[in-house]
Scaffold this active site. Sequence first.
Site, PDB file in Angstrom:
ATOM      1  CD  GLU A  61      -1.153  -2.335   1.766  1.00 46.53           C
ATOM      2  OE1 GLU A  61      -0.018  -2.290   2.210  1.00 46.53           O
ATOM      3  OE2 GLU A  61      -1.718  -3.466   2.081  1.00 46.53           O
ATOM      4  CB  SER A  62       2.143   3.674  -0.293  1.00 50.42           C
ATOM      5  OG  SER A  62       1.457   3.947  -1.574  1.00 50.42           O
ATOM      6  CG  HIS A  67      15.779   9.458   5.929  1.00 53.96           C
ATOM      7  ND1 HIS A  67      16.533   8.461   5.338  1.00 53.96           N
ATOM      8  CD2 HIS A  67      14.564   9.800   5.259  1.00 53.96           C
ATOM      9  CE1 HIS A  67      16.046   8.413   4.141  1.00 53.96           C
ATOM     10  NE2 HIS A  67      14.836   9.155   4.080  1.00 53.96           N
TER      11      HIS A  67
END
Lengths: 114, 114
Positions: A61-62, A67
Site C-alpha cells: 500500500e506504498s 531518517h
Amino acid sequence: IRYAGTHLLIDLWGASKLDDINLIERTLRAGADEAGATILHCHLHHFEPNGGVSGVLVLAESHISIHTWPEASFAALDVFMCGDCDPHKAIPFLQDAFSPNRIDVDEQLRGKDV
Amino acid sequence: IRYAGTHLLIDLWGASKLDDINLIERTLRAGADEAGATILHCHLHHFEPNGGVSGVLVLAESHISIHTWPEASFAALDVFMCGDCDPHKAIPFLQDAFSPNRIDVDEQLRGKDV
C-alpha cells in the site's frame, strides 16, 4: 478513487534511541502491521560514525521511510498508505519507541481527484 | 544545520509508461546521480495485474520513492535529500521519461532549525 493515498510526514524532536537499528525495524514493522499494511520489502542502513539510520519498508500500500539524526535527537519519517490502511495508527509506536518531546504530523492527500 | 533535508513531493498527472519497471529504475537512478546523491540500495516491486510499480532508492542523503497507478496515468514520487544534493535536478528526468501533462511539486524543509 478520490485520492491515491494518505501521506503522513512525521518529524520527531527530542527523540531518543535513534541509533538503535533493531528497535527502529521492530517499530516500523509493528506500525505497518497495526495500520493494516502488508510489508513487501524492508531495508535499513546504519551510518557511521554518527549511528544514524535510513530505512524503508515497501508496502503493498506504498511505503514507510525513516531518517534519523541521533546527534540532533531528530528523525524524519514518511508513512504513505493507500487503500483501507490507516497510517495514523503507526504514530503511537513511534511515541513509545523513541519518546520524542514533540511530534509534528503533516497530512498530504496524494493524487487528490485522480 | 538549518534544516535536515529538502523533501520534494512530486505528483505526475497524465503520465505514460508508468508500468515500465526498467524505465522507472533507470530514471530514478539517473535523477539521483544528477542530483549528486549516492545510491545505497534499490528495490522496485511490480504489481499485477495493473502493472503499477512501487520502488525506493535508499540514498546516503535520504531516499527517492515512487508509486505509480498506470490505469490513472498518475504517479506519486518523493525525492528527499540532505547535504549538498539538489533534488530539483531529478525532475527533468521524470519529465523526459513519463511525459506528464502536469507536474505538481511541493517542497518541504524537513527538520527546520533542527
